[in-house]
Each structure stands twice: as structure tokens, then as C-alpha cells.
Design a protein around this motif. Sequence first.
Motif, PDB file in Angstrom:
ATOM      1  N   ASN A  47      64.019  38.042  16.854  1.00 53.57           N
ATOM      2  CA  ASN A  47      63.997  37.032  17.710  1.00 53.57           C
ATOM      3  C   ASN A  47      64.508  37.113  18.902  1.00 53.57           C
ATOM      4  OD1 ASN A  47      62.335  35.377  16.069  1.00 53.57           O
ATOM      5  ND2 ASN A  47      64.275  33.826  15.334  1.00 53.57           N
ATOM      6  N   LEU A  48      65.594  37.770  18.981  1.00 55.50           N
ATOM      7  CA  LEU A  48      66.269  38.150  20.110  1.00 55.50           C
ATOM      8  C   LEU A  48      65.474  38.982  20.931  1.00 55.50           C
ATOM      9  CD1 LEU A  48      69.935  39.295  19.014  1.00 55.50           C
ATOM     10  CD2 LEU A  48      69.300  37.353  20.336  1.00 55.50           C
ATOM     11  N   THR A  49      64.587  39.978  20.475  1.00 53.60           N
ATOM     12  CA  THR A  49      63.768  40.857  21.241  1.00 53.60           C
ATOM     13  C   THR A  49      62.813  39.870  22.002  1.00 53.60           C
ATOM     14  OG1 THR A  49      64.130  42.320  19.345  1.00 53.60           O
ATOM     15  CG2 THR A  49      62.460  43.039  21.253  1.00 53.60           C
ATOM     16  N   ARG A  50      62.317  39.077  21.069  1.00 47.80           N
ATOM     17  CA  ARG A  50      61.076  38.095  21.606  1.00 47.80           C
ATOM     18  C   ARG A  50      61.504  37.490  22.575  1.00 47.80           C
ATOM     19  NH1 ARG A  50      57.635  35.796  16.987  1.00 47.80           N
ATOM     20  NH2 ARG A  50      58.689  34.067  17.787  1.00 47.80           N
ATOM     21  N   ARG A  51      62.779  36.791  22.558  1.00 49.92           N
ATOM     22  CA  ARG A  51      63.272  35.600  23.345  1.00 49.92           C
ATOM     23  C   ARG A  51      63.616  36.359  24.945  1.00 49.92           C
ATOM     24  NH1 ARG A  51      68.491  32.991  21.229  1.00 49.92           N
ATOM     25  NH2 ARG A  51      69.439  33.581  23.068  1.00 49.92           N
TER      26      ARG A  51
ATOM     27  N   THR B 107      57.470  39.673  29.249  1.00 47.05           N
ATOM     28  CA  THR B 107      55.821  40.250  29.055  1.00 47.05           C
ATOM     29  C   THR B 107      56.042  41.256  27.983  1.00 47.05           C
ATOM     30  OG1 THR B 107      56.365  41.759  30.780  1.00 47.05           O
ATOM     31  CG2 THR B 107      55.434  39.674  31.351  1.00 47.05           C
ATOM     32  N   PRO B 108      54.685  41.562  27.303  1.00 45.68           N
ATOM     33  CA  PRO B 108      54.472  42.567  26.358  1.00 45.68           C
ATOM     34  C   PRO B 108      54.545  43.923  27.092  1.00 45.68           C
ATOM     35  CG  PRO B 108      52.792  41.052  26.418  1.00 45.68           C
ATOM     36  CD  PRO B 108      53.490  40.499  27.498  1.00 45.68           C
ATOM     37  N   LYS B 109      55.301  44.673  26.406  1.00 44.25           N
ATOM     38  CA  LYS B 109      55.216  46.211  27.056  1.00 44.25           C
ATOM     39  C   LYS B 109      54.401  47.271  26.142  1.00 44.25           C
ATOM     40  CE  LYS B 109      59.738  46.068  29.211  1.00 44.25           C
ATOM     41  NZ  LYS B 109      59.401  45.569  30.520  1.00 44.25           N
ATOM     42  N   ILE B 110      53.775  48.105  26.784  1.00 47.91           N
ATOM     43  CA  ILE B 110      52.874  49.059  26.043  1.00 47.91           C
ATOM     44  C   ILE B 110      53.424  50.574  26.451  1.00 47.91           C
ATOM     45  CG2 ILE B 110      50.658  49.856  25.430  1.00 47.91           C
ATOM     46  CD1 ILE B 110      49.926  47.047  26.398  1.00 47.91           C
TER      47      ILE B 110
ATOM     48  N   VAL C 228      53.756  50.358  30.379  1.00 48.23           N
ATOM     49  CA  VAL C 228      52.630  49.373  30.842  1.00 48.23           C
ATOM     50  C   VAL C 228      53.418  47.977  30.757  1.00 48.23           C
ATOM     51  CG1 VAL C 228      50.526  48.394  31.074  1.00 48.23           C
ATOM     52  CG2 VAL C 228      51.006  51.041  30.843  1.00 48.23           C
ATOM     53  N   ASP C 229      53.393  46.968  31.803  1.00 49.14           N
ATOM     54  CA  ASP C 229      53.789  45.851  31.584  1.00 49.14           C
ATOM     55  C   ASP C 229      52.784  45.014  31.335  1.00 49.14           C
ATOM     56  OD1 ASP C 229      56.518  45.298  31.336  1.00 49.14           O
ATOM     57  OD2 ASP C 229      56.768  45.505  33.510  1.00 49.14           O
ATOM     58  N   ALA C 230      52.078  44.307  30.595  1.00 52.62           N
ATOM     59  CA  ALA C 230      50.985  43.461  30.573  1.00 52.62           C
ATOM     60  C   ALA C 230      50.878  42.185  30.524  1.00 52.62           C
ATOM     61  CB  ALA C 230      49.997  43.965  29.272  1.00 52.62           C
TER      62      ALA C 230
ATOM     63  N   GLU D  72      49.381  59.015  22.202  1.00 49.42           N
ATOM     64  CA  GLU D  72      50.148  57.760  21.443  1.00 49.42           C
ATOM     65  C   GLU D  72      49.935  56.370  22.402  1.00 49.42           C
ATOM     66  OE1 GLU D  72      54.325  58.245  21.506  1.00 49.42           O
ATOM     67  OE2 GLU D  72      54.531  56.531  19.902  1.00 49.42           O
ATOM     68  N   ILE D  73      49.635  55.332  21.639  1.00 49.35           N
ATOM     69  CA  ILE D  73      49.538  54.190  22.380  1.00 49.35           C
ATOM     70  C   ILE D  73      49.892  53.159  21.543  1.00 49.35           C
ATOM     71  CG2 ILE D  73      47.084  53.826  21.950  1.00 49.35           C
ATOM     72  CD1 ILE D  73      46.808  52.564  24.575  1.00 49.35           C
ATOM     73  N   ARG D  74      50.955  52.313  21.882  1.00 53.09           N
ATOM     74  CA  ARG D  74      51.501  51.152  21.121  1.00 53.09           C
ATOM     75  C   ARG D  74      52.544  50.293  21.765  1.00 53.09           C
ATOM     76  NH1 ARG D  74      57.079  52.487  20.326  1.00 53.09           N
ATOM     77  NH2 ARG D  74      57.520  54.663  20.897  1.00 53.09           N
ATOM     78  N   PRO D  75      52.434  49.096  21.378  1.00 51.28           N
ATOM     79  CA  PRO D  75      53.365  47.989  21.915  1.00 51.28           C
ATOM     80  C   PRO D  75      54.806  48.447  21.892  1.00 51.28           C
ATOM     81  CG  PRO D  75      52.501  47.294  19.866  1.00 51.28           C
ATOM     82  CD  PRO D  75      51.789  48.504  20.031  1.00 51.28           C
ATOM     83  N   VAL D  76      55.732  48.130  22.569  1.00 46.81           N
ATOM     84  CA  VAL D  76      57.211  48.802  22.293  1.00 46.81           C
ATOM     85  C   VAL D  76      57.873  47.365  22.504  1.00 46.81           C
ATOM     86  CG1 VAL D  76      57.396  51.038  23.027  1.00 46.81           C
ATOM     87  CG2 VAL D  76      57.127  49.032  24.670  1.00 46.81           C
TER      88      VAL D  76
END
Lengths: 246, 316
Positions: free
Chosen positions: B219-223, B227-230, B266-268, B291-295
Motif C-alpha cells: 500500500n505504501l508503494t501504491r499510495r 503514475t505507473p512506471k515501466i 517510462v512514466d505512463a 525485458e519489459i515490466r511494470p516497476v
Amino acid sequence: MNTLTIAKREMGSYFTSLIAYVVTTVFLVMSGYFYYTNMVMFVMFVGSDVKLGLWQQTFYDIRFVTVSVLPLLTMRLFAEEKKMGTIELLFTSPLRDRQIIMGKYLACLAVFAMMLALTMLYPVLLKIVYQLEPAPLAACYLGLFLMGGACIACGIFLSSLTENQVVAAMSTIGVLLLLWFLDWNEGIAGSAVVQVLHQLSFSEHFLNFIRGIIDINDIVYYLSVIAFFLFLTGCSLESRKWRGIK
Amino acid sequence: MNAIEVDHLTKYYSNARGVIDLSFEVNKGEIMGFLGPNGSGKTTTMRMLTCFFPPTSGTARICGHDILKEPLEVRRKLGYLPESVPLYLDMPVRSYLSFFAEVRGIPARQRKARIDEVLDKCSLTHVAHRLIGKLSKGYRQRVGIAQALLHDPEVLILDEPTIGLDPKQIIEIRSLIKGLGAARTVILSSHILSEVSAVCDRVIIIHEGKLVAVDTPHNLTRRLQQTPKILVRALGPAEAITKTLRSVPGVLSVKPGIDGPDAFIVDAEEGLPVINSLAQALCAQNLSIAEIRPVDMTLEEIFIQLVADDTEVRRQ
């Protein structure tokens, strides 16, 4: 129960660290030396009065050895635990402060009692060749034991004030010598002051015992000194609560 | 009833701030991480919870027992590993544990079985007869933990349990702690964030004696992550890759990553299947994807951000 657990561990520590052996050896060598020289003196020059005089002289000398040797037994009791941090284990265990203090006190007292018991070899040997009176000797031992008990209480208190063992030992020796010499200045002070100092000093009360007199006053005096220093130790441990140890 | 309830706990030292107005709860069976830079008040808090010294104000309850009113009862419920792992170095492991078993009031008949059990649990059986002073740091740490576990406490407080250990030992101690968590409540402090996220169910972050955040690592990470990072790693000229990535709809910015010259962050925009679009775009340009993944944000980043926010708020 918990008091005995602490006492048992402290005893174990005295013997595994060899402190007990070294201190006992020095104590026995010194007291044996005094005993021997005093006996020679009595046999050669005094002749009579071995019953009382020999013991009076010998215990007067052994008292000095006791005062200088006991601080080396007491110095580690709290100072070492504070330095190593192990005091934190005791303070966070379900133990009361007074159980910790009494456990340590009893362990040290037991080592001292053992040292005294070993010196009983001298009178036993003497008894083979000379008819001894046991009563004055018993008074001497009682006096020395009580005085030693007071020295240990004082040493524990000073050990609880510092985490440096040398500081604990040296300050204990200082306080004990001062308590001993307290009334050696009759010349300077007025008579009333000397009366008070007489009552406070170690020497006056001890001298009664080695003269063969068991006075309830003297017993109460030493017991009060013991209680006083153990009470101060309790206060010293309690002080962590308002000082906050970082 | 919560295992631990901390209620406006405050401690001032004569010359320094300790802990200010700390309140939190730890549920039964939970592993709680206690996180903060050195000197932030972790040890002070633990020492108050273990009744080593009382708070200046406020209080706490351990299994319903108040630390001010029933300190002995609290200590009975607790197992504690102090930060410096103090031990009686002149004792063999078994005698050491036996001493604490006695102090803890474990009946003489059960003592041996109980000691054997913790020796086994902490993999100490083969050194049980050695002097603690002769043991390595990792083993001493385990003796400390064994001592804390001896009386099967409901609550375990471990102050920096893995500090100064080598990586292999750290992994061992961590799995040991994780195994304990199922049956009891654990508070464990650390200034190493990866450790806390690996072991703990929830994290408390404190800074300069004040509570900054309490939440699960997830939750800390999400909060904090707006923006999602990839993360993208692709083989080819960096310029071409950057250009391709930028051209994808929904991409806000492309920055070189820290993991190597071929990595990009990448900020998406939220809510778009950007990963798919990115992959397609790269393929269309004949750039092969490694490699390609959400971080997720690492706890390090969260921590720095929380502490920075906190300092900023205070400045205003």
C-alpha cells in the motif's frame, strides 16, 4: 527464588573468570603471612595472652587485607553488566530490581564467606599444639564477616554508578578507607564531633569484636551500613527511569 | 484485543528528543516492521515497550497489560533481543539459556526439553557446549534470539536482528523470523528497507521520533506512486529506442534507467494498456526487447519521499 538464580550465575561467573581464585589466593597468602608473623611475635616476646591478643592483632591486620581485596570482587557486579549491555537483559526480564541486587550481593558475600572459612585452617592447626579458647575467635570472625558484608554493599553501590570497573574499585577503596579513618582526627575536632565520627567509623565497631566483645550496637551498626548501601544501589538502578539511558 | 497498543507514547531525554506522540497498533500474529534512519527513536520505543524505562507521557499495552501498571506481567509476555545483542560471554550456550529459563520461571522439569527445542529451532545444537565468547557474530545473534524465544512469548521484539551479519546469515535469520510470525506477534526494527519488505506484513516508518506512516509495504508503494512506471530494456541505439517509446500514446516521459545503458524508465498514464503498446512499437521498429515490466517504487524511494515530505511540512 529469582534472587538465588542470579546469585548462582554470579558465583559461576566468579569461578569461571578465575577472579575468585586470584582474590582468594592473595587474601590467603596475606592473611597467612600476618597470622604467622603475629604468632611468632607472640611466642617470642609476649608469651602469654595468645587466647585473645594473637587474634586481636591478626584480625586487625586481616581487616586491612579485606578492605583492599573486596573492592576487586564487587567492582564487576554492575559495572561489567552495564558495559556489556547485559543489564538490559535483566531489566527486561520479569525480575524486580531488589532481586537483582540481592542476588549479586549474596553471591559476593558467599565468596567472601568461603575465603574466611579457608582461613580457619590456621586456628585448627594451632589447636593441635595449643589449647585455644573458641569464643573470642568466633567474635573475631563475626566482626570480620559483618565488616566484609558492609564493604561489599558499599562496593556494589559504587559499581552501580559507573560502567568502568577500575573507577568502581578505586572509589570503593577510597570510601572504605575513609570510613575506616573517619575518627582518627581527635586532635582537630571538638569532642562532640569526635563522638559522632566514632559512631560512624568502621574501626570503632570492629575493634569491639576483635577484643572479644559481641555488642548488639556493633551488629546493628554494620547491618545498617549494609542496608543503607543496598538502598542506595536500588535508587541508583531506579534512576534509569527518570534519567533515560541512551 | 490487539497484541500491542501504543497510545501517545512520548519520551524526552534530558538533552535530546526521543520519541514524540507515537500511536499505533499491532494485531495478533502480525510481523510489524519498524523502520527509520539511525537515531530516529526505534530503540527508544522498544525499550519503553519492554519496560526498560518508562515513557515521559503516554502508555502502551502488551496483550492487554499496561507497561506502566504491570511491568512484570508485560515482561513475562515479551521476548526481547536488544540491538547490541548483549550476552554473558563467559557462559556456555546451554548454561546461558538455562539461566534465563530459570529467570523466566520455566519449571525445572520442562527446562531441558524447552532448551533443546529452541537450540534446534535456532540451529545451535552443535555449539550448545561452547562458550558464547568463542562464537561468531552470527551464532551470537542466534543465541540472542534463542533467549528471546525460550519462554514461548506471545510478543517478540527484535531490535535490528540482522545487523552486522553476512548475507547467508541474514537470509537464515530472516527465514527464522518469518517462521515465528505464524504463531506470535513480532516487532522488528531495521534501517534496511529490503529486509522489512521481505519479512513484514506491515511497516511503521518513523523519522526524528515521529510517526510518518503505517501501512503494508504494498500500500505504501501504491499510495506514493502517482503514475505507473515501466522498465524497458531493449537492444539497439538509445536514441531510436527513446524516440520509439516517446511516440507511444499514453507515455508521459522516458528517462534512462539506473540499471544499465540499455534500460529506460517510462512514466505512463494510468488506465491504459501501455505495456502492450510499448512492446508493439518496439517490435514494429525491429528493436528487440530484453525485458519489459511494470516497476514498483522501492521502499528506499518511499522512505526518502516520506521523510522529505515530512521535513517540508515541518518547514512550512
